[in-house]
Scaffold this motif. Structure first.
Motif, PDB file in Angstrom:
ATOM      1  N   SER A   1       2.830 -30.366  12.554  1.00 46.75           N
ATOM      2  CA  SER A   1       2.814 -28.971  13.000  1.00 46.75           C
ATOM      3  C   SER A   1       4.220 -28.593  13.456  1.00 46.75           C
ATOM      4  O   SER A   1       4.529 -28.630  14.639  1.00 46.75           O
TER       5      SER A   1
ATOM      6  N   TRP B   1       7.000 -25.886  13.966  1.00 45.27           N
ATOM      7  CA  TRP B   1       7.214 -24.438  14.067  1.00 45.27           C
ATOM      8  C   TRP B   1       8.716 -24.192  14.085  1.00 45.27           C
ATOM      9  O   TRP B   1       9.434 -24.687  14.955  1.00 45.27           O
TER      10      TRP B   1
ATOM     11  N   GLY C   1       2.448 -27.726   6.886  1.00 40.97           N
ATOM     12  CA  GLY C   1       2.350 -27.509   8.329  1.00 40.97           C
ATOM     13  C   GLY C   1       3.587 -26.882   8.920  1.00 40.97           C
ATOM     14  O   GLY C   1       3.813 -26.956  10.121  1.00 40.97           O
TER      15      GLY C   1
ATOM     16  N   GLN D   1       5.546 -23.597   9.943  1.00 42.03           N
ATOM     17  CA  GLN D   1       5.327 -22.176  10.187  1.00 42.03           C
ATOM     18  C   GLN D   1       6.519 -21.644  10.957  1.00 42.03           C
ATOM     19  O   GLN D   1       7.198 -22.392  11.642  1.00 42.03           O
TER      20      GLN D   1
ATOM     21  N   ARG E   1       8.278 -19.173  13.867  1.00 39.82           N
ATOM     22  CA  ARG E   1       7.991 -18.509  15.142  1.00 39.82           C
ATOM     23  C   ARG E   1       9.189 -17.639  15.500  1.00 39.82           C
ATOM     24  O   ARG E   1      10.326 -18.019  15.246  1.00 39.82           O
TER      25      ARG E   1
ATOM     26  N   GLN F   1       8.474 -21.054  21.605  1.00 40.07           N
ATOM     27  CA  GLN F   1       7.321 -21.578  20.873  1.00 40.07           C
ATOM     28  C   GLN F   1       7.739 -22.395  19.663  1.00 40.07           C
ATOM     29  O   GLN F   1       6.890 -22.780  18.873  1.00 40.07           O
TER      30      GLN F   1
ATOM     31  N   ASN G   1       9.757 -25.625  17.532  1.00 40.47           N
ATOM     32  CA  ASN G   1      10.106 -27.049  17.662  1.00 40.47           C
ATOM     33  C   ASN G   1      11.283 -27.435  16.794  1.00 40.47           C
ATOM     34  O   ASN G   1      11.945 -28.408  17.074  1.00 40.47           O
TER      35      ASN G   1
END
Lengths: 223, 302
Positions: free
Chosen positions: A64, A66, A93, A95, A97, A102, A104
């Motif tokens: 995940s 971001w 995974g 995405q 932001r 928020q 990474n």
């Protein structure tokens, strides 16, 4: 309202320490650098003491990712095809932001002007730990075609720690996807701890940053 | 009322089912949206991964007590709405605690979380949060107007404000659903649902590519995890509210899942077809078409 002059000639007037009269008539001192920013140093966060738990969390972190929507150079033109139907990074995974709080992953997409470096440092420091940096293009490795420019930095990892470099000018979205897969491998192996490295070698990084950024008018650590 | 451990257990189990169904439904809908854009889309288990990742981030920054309480109020609103919502009609245990509250309480809980977020994100100090929350509150106020009119129309029709009685009056075949007995109120309600679920035409408040992401600009790691958990619960419970009001409720979990899916799908369907409204356009829209249907629904049942 009186203003106190700072010795630094590049001082931003919005950040100056001053006395303000409130709506109720009371006078108080406003020092934006102290009031709005924290001067606490970054911390080194230990991984979870139970290996199985840490492995599971690293798996979730790797799957995940971001990405902060901040394009620093010409390489940011490779991001739209990465997210749209042709390459569709959502499958992995990944995405995007809009806010550093928020995100990474920070993609440094190409050359980094000194003016942008200041914003990059602020954004990088606002991201929650653990955080990762992908450096895109030759410009981030040795300056690339801008190696003798008066206004760009040559080696990115003197200023912020880099997890994965992608060589090329410009690297195509396939190369970027390969870099994301390499980053996932690193995180799953427990090697995605560059945020801790930044905190541990904080003084060295700050010294390098201040050598380049002459108009340093922000606190040393931008929460 | 006596404390009943069995009822509490069933309610918590229901919350777990609703949370997971909400996460699964959001990933299915995002995949549908991706297919419309000719993409493959996220993997079906991505929402769980995002949730675990956000709870597992190591550093957190607080801006004060209200900043902590914002997400707590928000999830309080979502879980509160769940607690007073009858899930399965005919089963004594899946009614949750709905006999303690009525429709007015449910409508209050819909707004409760928004107000908590307004206070919390206001303390975050980011100007985008303040703009986002003022946009969100003004839009939600206009959503509430047709929704309230539709619910008042239903209250006049069934002569009660108890949600269980409204659902029980619709049992015995699909021709008894409010959808057929009071179609005007249903239209007003379904239009306002579009805004309440905040999909595309009305998603300016939290759209990532508007002023960055609106109210939750400053929220990160565990705070954001709590907000995501609440979003998953709230979407299912909102759909369940409309299922109970207009589509005859559910008598088993299969029916519940099917109906909530299609009610949620309605807002996603509209979302992929129509582009995003600006805030003054969406406010004007809610005060035109759904409001007219809402007023008509009242006049017809006066």
């Amino acid at each position: 309202m009186s203003e106190t002059k700072n010795n630094n000639k590049f001082e931003n007037p919005h950040y100056a320490k001053r006395e303000v009269t409130g709506p109720d008539g009371k006078q108080f001192i406003v020092d934006p650098i102290k009031d709005y920013f924290s001067d606490e140093r970054p911390k080194v966060y230990e991984p979870n003491s139970i290996p199985v738990v840490e492995k599971f969390l690293n798996w979730a972190r790797a799957e995940s990712l971001w990405v902060l929507g901040f394009g620093t150079g010409c390489g940011s033109i490779e991001i739209p095809p990465l997210m749209t139907p042709r390459f569709d990074a959502f499958r992995f995974g990944i995405q995007s932001r809009p806010t550093p709080r928020q995100s990474n992953v920070f993609i440094i997409s190409g050359y980094l002007a000194v003016k942008t470096l200041k914003r990059v440092i602020r954004s990088y420091e606002q991201m929650p730990s653990p955080k990762y940096v992908l450096a895109l293009g030759s410009c981030t490795i040795n300056g690339g075609m801008y190696f003798d420019s008066y206004n760009t930095i040559n080696r990115l990892d003197h200023y912020i720690p880099v997890d994965v470099y992608v060589a090329g000018c410009m690297p195509r979205p396939e190369a970027l996807l390969a870099a994301f897969n390499r980053l996932k491998e690193l995180i799953k192996e427990g090697k995605g701890e560059k945020a801790n490295e930044y905190a541990a070698n904080f003084d060295w990084y700050k010294e390098n940053q201040k050598k380049i950024i002459k108009d340093w008018n922000m606190p040393d650590y931008n929460w | 009322m006596d404390f009943d451990i069995k009822r509490l257990g069933f309610t918590l189990l229901g919350l777990l089912i609703v949370l997971n169904w909400g996460l699964l439904m959001s990933s299915i809908m995002r995949k549908l949206g991706a297919r419309v854009a000719k993409r493959y889309g996220i993997r079906w288990f991505q929402p769980w991964l995002d949730l675990v990742k956000n709870y597992a981030l190591r550093s957190q920054i607080s801006h004060g007590i209200m900043f902590y309480l914002g997400p707590v109020f928000r999830i309080g609103g979502g879980v509160g709405l769940f607690l007073f919502m009858p899930m399965i009609i005919g089963s004594e245990l899946w009614l949750n605690y709905s006999f303690h509250g009525d429709l007015v309480l449910l409508m209050y809980f819909q707004f409760f979380g928004m107000l908590g977020m307004a206070l919390g994100s206001g303390e975050g100090g980011h100007p985008y949060s303040a703009i986002g929350i003022s946009r969100g509150l003004s839009q939600f106020t206009t959503i509430e107007v047709p929704m309230t009119l539709a619910i008042i129309s239903l209250a006049i029709q069934y002569d009660t404000l108890s949600l269980i009685d409204i659902v029980k009056a619709q049992q015995g075949g699909f021709q008894n659903w409010t959808m057929w007995t009071n179609p005007v109120a249903t239209i007003a309600g379904m239009f306002s649902l579009l805004g309440a679920l905040s999909h595309s035409p009305f998603n300016l408040v939290k759209a990532p590519n508007e002023i960055p992401i609106g109210p939750p600009t400053e929220y990160h790691s565990t705070f954001l995890g709590v907000l995501q958990t609440n979003a998953a619960i709230l979407h299912v419970v909102e759909a369940a509210l409309f299922m109970n009001l207009f589509f005859g409720g559910a008598t088993n979990w299969f029916e519940f899942i099917l109906k909530t899916f299609f009610i949620y799908f309605w807002s996603v369907f509209v979302g992929v077809v129509f582009p995003r409204f600006r805030i003054e356009q969406s406010v004007a829209w809610f005060l035109k078409i759904p409001l007219v249907f809402g007023v008509l629904a009242i006049i017809l049942y006066m």
